[in-house]
Write a protein that holds these residues in place. Structure first.
Motif, mmCIF file in Angstrom:
data_model
loop_
_atom_site.group_PDB
_atom_site.id
_atom_site.type_symbol
_atom_site.label_atom_id
_atom_site.label_comp_id
_atom_site.label_asym_id
_atom_site.label_seq_id
_atom_site.Cartn_x
_atom_site.Cartn_y
_atom_site.Cartn_z
ATOM 1 N N TRP A 130 0.807 -1.222 0.000
ATOM 2 C CA TRP A 130 0.000 0.000 0.000
ATOM 3 C C TRP A 130 0.840 1.272 0.000
ATOM 4 C CZ3 TRP A 130 -4.439 1.059 -1.726
ATOM 5 C CH2 TRP A 130 -5.065 2.261 -1.397
ATOM 6 N N PRO A 131 1.974 1.348 0.724
ATOM 7 C CA PRO A 131 2.807 2.562 0.607
ATOM 8 C C PRO A 131 3.304 2.808 -0.819
ATOM 9 C CG PRO A 131 3.428 1.317 2.549
ATOM 10 C CD PRO A 131 2.487 0.453 1.784
ATOM 11 N N GLN A 132 3.643 1.743 -1.545
ATOM 12 C CA GLN A 132 4.083 1.912 -2.937
ATOM 13 C C GLN A 132 2.944 2.401 -3.821
ATOM 14 O OE1 GLN A 132 5.100 -0.533 -0.983
ATOM 15 N NE2 GLN A 132 7.320 -0.365 -1.097
ATOM 16 N N VAL A 133 1.755 1.834 -3.619
ATOM 17 C CA VAL A 133 0.597 2.243 -4.419
ATOM 18 C C VAL A 133 0.241 3.704 -4.144
ATOM 19 C CG1 VAL A 133 -1.851 1.818 -4.854
ATOM 20 C CG2 VAL A 133 -0.291 -0.112 -4.532
ATOM 21 N N SER A 134 0.150 4.064 -2.886
ATOM 22 C CA SER A 134 -0.213 5.440 -2.537
ATOM 23 C C SER A 134 0.876 6.423 -2.954
ATOM 24 C CB SER A 134 -0.477 5.541 -1.031
ATOM 25 O OG SER A 134 0.662 5.140 -0.290
ATOM 26 N N GLY A 135 2.147 6.013 -2.859
ATOM 27 C CA GLY A 135 3.234 6.907 -3.270
ATOM 28 C C GLY A 135 3.202 7.199 -4.753
ATOM 29 N N LEU A 136 3.008 6.159 -5.576
ATOM 30 C CA LEU A 136 2.970 6.377 -7.023
ATOM 31 C C LEU A 136 1.712 7.129 -7.436
ATOM 32 C CD1 LEU A 136 4.693 5.775 -9.477
ATOM 33 C CD2 LEU A 136 3.439 3.650 -9.797
ATOM 34 N N LEU A 137 0.596 6.856 -6.764
ATOM 35 C CA LEU A 137 -0.637 7.585 -7.054
ATOM 36 C C LEU A 137 -0.496 9.057 -6.670
ATOM 37 C CD1 LEU A 137 -3.583 7.469 -7.983
ATOM 38 C CD2 LEU A 137 -4.222 6.871 -5.640
ATOM 39 N N ALA A 138 0.134 9.326 -5.536
ATOM 40 C CA ALA A 138 0.344 10.717 -5.113
ATOM 41 C C ALA A 138 1.273 11.441 -6.070
ATOM 42 C CB ALA A 138 0.912 10.743 -3.692
ATOM 43 N N ALA A 139 2.333 10.773 -6.528
ATOM 44 C CA ALA A 139 3.256 11.397 -7.473
ATOM 45 C C ALA A 139 2.552 11.732 -8.786
ATOM 46 C CB ALA A 139 4.444 10.477 -7.722
ATOM 47 N N THR A 140 1.696 10.822 -9.268
ATOM 48 C CA THR A 140 0.946 11.085 -10.502
ATOM 49 C C THR A 140 -0.012 12.251 -10.322
ATOM 50 O OG1 THR A 140 1.072 8.713 -11.006
ATOM 51 C CG2 THR A 140 -0.518 10.028 -12.249
ATOM 52 N N THR A 141 -0.695 12.295 -9.185
ATOM 53 C CA THR A 141 -1.655 13.371 -8.930
ATOM 54 C C THR A 141 -0.961 14.723 -8.818
ATOM 55 O OG1 THR A 141 -3.063 11.790 -7.748
ATOM 56 C CG2 THR A 141 -3.495 14.128 -7.394
ATOM 57 N N VAL A 142 0.147 14.765 -8.098
ATOM 58 C CA VAL A 142 0.886 16.027 -7.934
ATOM 59 C C VAL A 142 1.414 16.515 -9.276
ATOM 60 C CG1 VAL A 142 2.968 17.045 -6.939
ATOM 61 C CG2 VAL A 142 1.459 15.659 -5.516
ATOM 62 N N CYS A 143 1.931 15.596 -10.066
ATOM 63 C CA CYS A 143 2.481 15.979 -11.373
ATOM 64 C C CYS A 143 1.388 16.534 -12.284
ATOM 65 C CB CYS A 143 3.150 14.760 -12.010
ATOM 66 S SG CYS A 143 4.141 15.137 -13.465
ATOM 67 N N PHE A 144 0.223 15.885 -12.304
ATOM 68 C CA PHE A 144 -0.860 16.382 -13.152
ATOM 69 C C PHE A 144 -1.430 17.688 -12.610
ATOM 70 C CE2 PHE A 144 -5.257 16.565 -14.649
ATOM 71 C CZ PHE A 144 -5.048 16.435 -16.011
ATOM 72 N N ALA A 145 -1.514 17.837 -11.282
ATOM 73 C CA ALA A 145 -2.011 19.092 -10.705
ATOM 74 C C ALA A 145 -1.070 20.249 -11.025
ATOM 75 C CB ALA A 145 -2.165 18.940 -9.190
ATOM 76 N N TRP A 146 0.220 20.001 -10.993
ATOM 77 C CA TRP A 146 1.182 21.042 -11.351
ATOM 78 C C TRP A 146 1.032 21.425 -12.823
ATOM 79 C CZ3 TRP A 146 7.247 20.347 -10.967
ATOM 80 C CH2 TRP A 146 7.844 21.607 -11.074
ATOM 81 N N THR A 147 0.821 20.422 -13.672
ATOM 82 C CA THR A 147 0.584 20.693 -15.092
ATOM 83 C C THR A 147 -0.678 21.527 -15.280
ATOM 84 O OG1 THR A 147 1.589 18.555 -15.595
ATOM 85 C CG2 THR A 147 0.344 19.606 -17.350
ATOM 86 N N TYR A 148 -1.725 21.177 -14.555
ATOM 87 C CA TYR A 148 -2.990 21.907 -14.624
ATOM 88 C C TYR A 148 -2.790 23.368 -14.223
ATOM 89 C CZ TYR A 148 -7.919 22.961 -13.665
ATOM 90 O OH TYR A 148 -9.166 23.521 -13.647
ATOM 91 N N TYR A 149 -2.029 23.607 -13.166
ATOM 92 C CA TYR A 149 -1.779 24.970 -12.691
ATOM 93 C C TYR A 149 -1.034 25.775 -13.750
ATOM 94 C CZ TYR A 149 0.470 28.717 -10.022
ATOM 95 O OH TYR A 149 0.930 29.938 -9.597
ATOM 96 N N LEU A 150 0.004 25.185 -14.336
ATOM 97 C CA LEU A 150 0.776 25.911 -15.351
ATOM 98 C C LEU A 150 -0.050 26.197 -16.597
ATOM 99 C CD1 LEU A 150 4.240 24.073 -15.181
ATOM 100 C CD2 LEU A 150 3.650 26.309 -14.238
ATOM 101 N N PHE A 151 -0.850 25.226 -17.026
ATOM 102 C CA PHE A 151 -1.614 25.401 -18.250
ATOM 103 C C PHE A 151 -2.738 26.415 -18.070
ATOM 104 C CE2 PHE A 151 -4.829 23.942 -21.391
ATOM 105 C CZ PHE A 151 -4.088 24.157 -22.533
ATOM 106 N N MET A 152 -3.358 26.458 -16.892
ATOM 107 C CA MET A 152 -4.426 27.426 -16.662
ATOM 108 C C MET A 152 -3.895 28.854 -16.602
ATOM 109 S SD MET A 152 -7.216 25.706 -16.649
ATOM 110 C CE MET A 152 -8.421 26.788 -15.910
ATOM 111 N N ARG A 153 -2.653 29.048 -16.222
ATOM 112 C CA ARG A 153 -2.071 30.390 -16.135
ATOM 113 C C ARG A 153 -1.281 30.778 -17.385
ATOM 114 N NH1 ARG A 153 -1.429 32.753 -11.165
ATOM 115 N NH2 ARG A 153 0.546 33.655 -11.839
#
Length: 310
Positions: free
Chosen positions: A282-305
């Motif tokens: 579960w730590p591996q699953v949550s870690g990779l899921l969190a990394a994917t979410t953070v990366c896409f959220a950062w992309t979303y922030y840059l693209f919206m601005r």
């Protein structure tokens, strides 16, 4: 928009080439597994010898690695190829400004890029796994146990998540860099660093910290050092994927870290239930899921601005 992006991916030659390469490695790994399945399932000393379909994904002849090792290497290339030019290609061709002039929200455009590539990857990996199950049933005639089905489809879901991380990273680089070649080279450079050079840096760091003769250290301190090394290695997504897939496909794996002799005392080598294996990873699953979410959220922030001009 999602259907249009899926059609573009399906017609893309780079996707066809990469999928053909993965199918070729899959067929090779399955051929080697079927050739060695008798020896793998006939070893009564192996606590996992009854899991025939899991052996199809893990059995090897010591020359050709199993399929999940191929995915840990080729999965990032698949994700990078699907996303490195997702946004900058539209801008360089002049279609991004025309799309934004329509009643289309920016977040819908970005989500369609990610969701369409994710659906292509999901269908592709699910088809491969179903092909493996059907081939195993055809050649062996042995029915699949529910425990095996849960582990195989959990392995498929984690493989899709692993590719989704690299897809999110490549889309982020596509938003950050205006040239597709720059985004592709940067993504491949990050992949090579995390796959090869990061482990070398950790080994050099360990060599500088540990004494020349580590056996002189107390067992508690040695275990602390080994846990620290493993935690540093798990920053790399490839290590998270290897840990999780090994635990899912080899049910007798009980720990992903060092184990003392006191903890091993009285332990009977036997496969764990699926729920227990899932708790281990579960730590591996949550870690990779969190990394994917953070990366896409950062992309979303840059693209919206981002300022988009014709």
């Amino acid at each position: 928009m999602v259907s249009k992006e899926i059609a573009d991916h399906i017609r893309s030659w780079r996707l066809i080439v990469l999928m053909s390469l993965i199918v070729l490695t899959f067929v090779t790994a399955m051929y080697v597994s079927l050739s060695n399945i008798g020896a793998a399932t006939g070893n009564l000393s192996d606590p996992d010898h009854t899991f025939l379909y899991l052996k199809l994904l893990t059995a090897t002849d010591k020359v050709v690695p199993p399929f999940h090792v191929f995915i840990s290497f080729l999965g990032p290339l698949l994700g990078i190829s699907l996303g490195f030019d997702a946004v900058n290609r539209e801008q360089s061709s002049g279609t991004l400004a025309r799309i934004m002039a329509q009643p289309v929200y920016r977040d819908n455009l970005l989500l369609s890029k990610f969701v369409s590539a994710g659906l292509v990857v999901t269908v592709f990996f699910t088809s491969l796994i179903l092909l493996m199950v059907g081939g195993g049933l055809f050649f062996t005639g042995v029915r699949m146990e529910p425990q095996e089905a849960l582990r195989i489809f959990a392995f498929t879901a984690f493989s899709i998540l692993y590719v989704a991380f690299w897809l999110a990273l490549s889309i982020h680089l596509s938003v950050r860099f205006r040239q597709a070649a720059t985004a592709a080279l940067t993504a491949i450079g990050i992949w090579i660093f995390l796959t090869v050079f990061y482990q070398l840096l950790i080994k050099l760091l360990v060599r500088a910290i540990l004494p020349a003769n580590p056996e002189i250290l107390p067992s508690e301190q040695l275990i602390w050092y080994e846990n620290m090394i493993l935690n540093l290695l798990r920053i790399a997504p490839g290590q998270l994927y290897t840990d999780a897939t090994t635990t899912l496909l080899i049910p007798s794996v009980r720990s992903l870290g060092p184990v003392t002799m006191e903890e091993m005392a009285g332990a009977v080598p036997a496969p764990l239930p699926f729920r227990e294996s899932l708790m281990i990873i579960w730590p591996q699953v949550s870690g990779l899921l969190a990394a994917t979410t953070v990366c896409f959220a950062w992309t979303y922030y840059l693209f919206m601005r981002r300022e988009i001009r014709s």
